[in-house]
Design an enzyme around this catalytic site. Structure first.
Site, PDB file in Angstrom:
ATOM      1  N   GLU A  74     -99.916   6.317 -35.165  1.00 32.89           N
ATOM      2  CA  GLU A  74     -99.558   6.072 -36.338  1.00 32.89           C
ATOM      3  C   GLU A  74     -97.710   6.784 -37.139  1.00 32.89           C
ATOM      4  O   GLU A  74     -97.648   8.005 -36.629  1.00 32.89           O
ATOM      5  CB  GLU A  74     -99.950   6.855 -38.105  1.00 32.89           C
ATOM      6  CG  GLU A  74    -100.135   7.214 -39.057  1.00 32.89           C
ATOM      7  CD  GLU A  74    -101.078   7.992 -40.051  1.00 32.89           C
ATOM      8  OE1 GLU A  74    -100.685   8.651 -40.984  1.00 32.89           O
ATOM      9  OE2 GLU A  74    -101.657   8.681 -39.310  1.00 32.89           O
ATOM     10  N   ASP A 142     -96.732  24.642 -35.836  1.00 26.42           N
ATOM     11  CA  ASP A 142     -95.058  24.380 -37.301  1.00 26.42           C
ATOM     12  C   ASP A 142     -94.756  25.949 -37.268  1.00 26.42           C
ATOM     13  O   ASP A 142     -96.206  27.239 -37.741  1.00 26.42           O
ATOM     14  CB  ASP A 142     -95.664  23.936 -37.728  1.00 26.42           C
ATOM     15  CG  ASP A 142     -94.916  24.227 -39.004  1.00 26.42           C
ATOM     16  OD1 ASP A 142     -94.116  23.830 -38.785  1.00 26.42           O
ATOM     17  OD2 ASP A 142     -95.554  23.344 -39.987  1.00 26.42           O
ATOM     18  N   ASP A 144     -92.723  28.356 -39.937  1.00 23.04           N
ATOM     19  CA  ASP A 144     -91.724  28.317 -41.076  1.00 23.04           C
ATOM     20  C   ASP A 144     -91.718  30.176 -41.119  1.00 23.04           C
ATOM     21  O   ASP A 144     -92.559  31.286 -41.015  1.00 23.04           O
ATOM     22  CB  ASP A 144     -92.363  28.707 -42.191  1.00 23.04           C
ATOM     23  CG  ASP A 144     -92.933  26.603 -41.938  1.00 23.04           C
ATOM     24  OD1 ASP A 144     -92.200  25.760 -41.542  1.00 23.04           O
ATOM     25  OD2 ASP A 144     -94.234  25.968 -43.144  1.00 23.04           O
ATOM     26  N   CYS A 155     -83.609  37.634 -47.711  1.00 25.35           N
ATOM     27  CA  CYS A 155     -84.195  36.277 -48.072  1.00 25.35           C
ATOM     28  C   CYS A 155     -85.412  36.508 -47.950  1.00 25.35           C
ATOM     29  O   CYS A 155     -86.078  37.105 -47.787  1.00 25.35           O
ATOM     30  CB  CYS A 155     -83.817  35.001 -46.693  1.00 25.35           C
ATOM     31  SG  CYS A 155     -81.958  35.036 -46.679  1.00 25.35           S
ATOM     32  N   HIS A 199     -90.032  23.143 -34.664  1.00 27.70           N
ATOM     33  CA  HIS A 199     -91.245  22.650 -34.511  1.00 27.70           C
ATOM     34  C   HIS A 199     -91.887  22.317 -33.546  1.00 27.70           C
ATOM     35  O   HIS A 199     -90.338  22.527 -33.155  1.00 27.70           O
ATOM     36  CB  HIS A 199     -91.031  21.259 -35.191  1.00 27.70           C
ATOM     37  CG  HIS A 199     -91.152  21.262 -36.738  1.00 27.70           C
ATOM     38  ND1 HIS A 199     -91.044  19.690 -37.558  1.00 27.70           N
ATOM     39  CD2 HIS A 199     -92.224  22.485 -37.350  1.00 27.70           C
ATOM     40  CE1 HIS A 199     -91.369  20.638 -39.040  1.00 27.70           C
ATOM     41  NE2 HIS A 199     -91.666  21.493 -39.216  1.00 27.70           N
ATOM     42  N   LYS A 357     -93.234  15.862 -39.403  1.00 27.05           N
ATOM     43  CA  LYS A 357     -92.211  15.614 -39.258  1.00 27.05           C
ATOM     44  C   LYS A 357     -91.205  15.017 -37.789  1.00 27.05           C
ATOM     45  O   LYS A 357     -91.607  16.007 -36.770  1.00 27.05           O
ATOM     46  CB  LYS A 357     -91.331  16.788 -40.210  1.00 27.05           C
ATOM     47  CG  LYS A 357     -89.538  16.145 -40.237  1.00 27.05           C
ATOM     48  CD  LYS A 357     -89.148  17.349 -41.362  1.00 27.05           C
ATOM     49  CE  LYS A 357     -88.967  17.809 -40.962  1.00 27.05           C
ATOM     50  NZ  LYS A 357     -88.124  18.810 -41.974  1.00 27.05           N
TER      51      LYS A 357
END
Length: 454
Positions: A74, A142, A144, A155, A199, A357
């Protein structure tokens, strides 16, 4: 949305003749411009390499190759205005390339290999044969930077700078070492997400064939960060002794990073911030003593950074011989782990059908390309200096329009990233896949012979 609408405003995109550098900057301003995607997908995106990767050797002529393998994968395209095209599938490298060029997706996500062609799933459902199920998928992680907002002050959210990005570097080091040394995986691809994180794709055959329960077990192996915004202690170091994986991570990576970089770069023990760390110490007498010292002496006479001096004082009190309670003696380790240990999105890793992604996409918020990261030299990776759409188009202009095929990307800042992907990741992976396919075929042939002999 029709194909014409999806490409509206892009068909007349041209690359001008080479111009002076200042003119190139004006022609291609920084950031993301959907008009540039047509050129990027047409001249720079490594379509053939992506096909080779996703085929895992099944595009060859060996009798054991599964010719349907790639066609059951997919792909998901995100178009302008957040239009999603799920369950896209392609039978060949040419189909994949044409599909990407025709749609010019803002983002490409990769899903699992299904039992049947995902684009025909509705036909199977209507026939009553409910056989549409994921059968293979890379083990993915993943991470982040936004999940570290309580560990950084430079930040917040999706923003990142060179002071807090090393938190991602540390995550790469810890997870990559464990995947190789503790699980025996070899074919691991780390990719910059294009904005705020990284990732990880684990592509060994045994990793791709893990079921959801086994994936959950691997993810839980890394689970340590259990706090929330209201928790005083973010981690839970249970047992009489730390797991060998945690000991190795602490000694080889986390301790030095915390003491030599994070402590000072984020001013963790400054007057405005030390209370947060004091709250992690489960002994009021110790916190009172430290607070008294720090309030009385705001500027160390030694000239050392105040964060370093206060950390040494904290360690001395917590780890001195008179402290007998294990929770007190281990408190230093808990503080280090709380600020530095990788914070994984567990659900991404646990489920086979999760989309992730694709490498070499362009992030629509930043215009940065999602390039691979070499874990061996991840300290050198600078997220603010990766190729961007505007920079790449300027480089194509500078190289001129004569270059075609592979020569185009090799003349741009994409060159080193595609070479790394091919030479350090893809070629060893495909060599391993060939050995696995031939070995599996030999076993089946031998079993068939044994059956006939019986």
């Amino acid at each position: 949305m029709t194909k014409e609408e999806a490409q509206n405003g892009r068909d007349d995109m041209l690359i001008d003749d080479p111009k002076p550098q200042n003119a190139q900057v004006e022609a291609f301003p920084e950031g993301f411009d959907p008009n540039y995607l047509k050129v990027y997908y047409g001249r720079l995106f490594p379509h053939a390499d992506m096909f080779k990767w996703m085929s895992y050797g099944n595009d060859g002529k060996h009798p054991a190759c599964d010719q349907s393998y790639f066609g059951r994968r997919e792909f998901s395209f995100t178009l302008d205005n957040d239009i999603y095209l799920r369950f896209q599938s392609f039978k060949s490298a040419a189909e994949l390339e044409n599909g990407i060029k025709d749609n010019c997706p803002f983002k490409i996500d990769i899903g699992p290999v299904y039992s049947v062609d995902p684009s025909k799933r509705l036909a199977y459902a209507q026939s009553g044969d409910n056989i549409f199920t994921p059968v293979e998928r890379e083990l993915v992680f993943d991470i982040d930077i936004s999940d570290y907002d309580d560990a950084r002050y430079c930040c917040s959210g999706a923003d990142v700078c060179l002071d807090c990005w090393p938190l991602m570097t540390i995550a790469v080091k810890v997870i990559d070492t464990a995947l190789r040394d503790d699980f025996g995986f070899n074919h691991i691809l780390w990719v910059y997400s294009g904005r705020r994180g990284v990732h990880c794709w684990v592509c060994d055959g045994k990793a791709r064939r893990l079921n959801n329960e086994q994936r959950s077990a691997v993810a839980d192996y890394f689970r340590l960060y259990k706090g929330n915004s209201n928790s005083k202690s973010k981690v839970s170091l249970l047992g009489a002794a730390l797991h060998p994986f945690l000991v190795r991570s602490y000694v080889d990576v986390l301790k030095d990073f915390f003491e030599e970089k994070l402590l000072c770069s984020q001013q963790l023990l400054s007057d405005e911030r030390y209370e947060k760390i004091l709250e992690m110490i489960p002994d009021e007498s110790i916190t009172s003593e430290l607070r008294g010292k720090w309030q009385d002496s705001r500027r160390p006479s030694s000239g050392k950074d105040v964060n370093v001096v206060r950390w040494e004082q904290l360690k001395h009190l917590l780890q001195s011989g008179k402290q007998k309670a294990p929770a007190i003696r281990r408190c230093v380790e808990e503080i280090v782990f709380s600020f530095t240990y990788p914070r994984l999105d567990m659900e991404v890793s646990k489920h086979m059908n999760h989309l992730l992604k694709a490498p070499f996409c362009v992030h629509p918020k930043t215009g940065r390309v999602c390039v691979p990261i070499d874990p061996a030299v991840c300290d050198e990776f600078d997220p603010t200096n990766v190729p961007t759409l505007s920079k790449l188009l300027g480089e194509i202009n500078k190289a001129g329009l004569q270059a075609e095929g592979d020569k185009v990307w090799d003349r741009t800042s994409m060159g080193k990233h595609i070479r790394y992907f091919r030479e350090s990741f893809l070629q060893p992976l495909l060599k391993s896949c060939k050995v696995e396919i031939e070995g599996s075929h030999s076993v089946k042939v031998q079993q068939s012979k044994n059956s006939l002999n019986w």
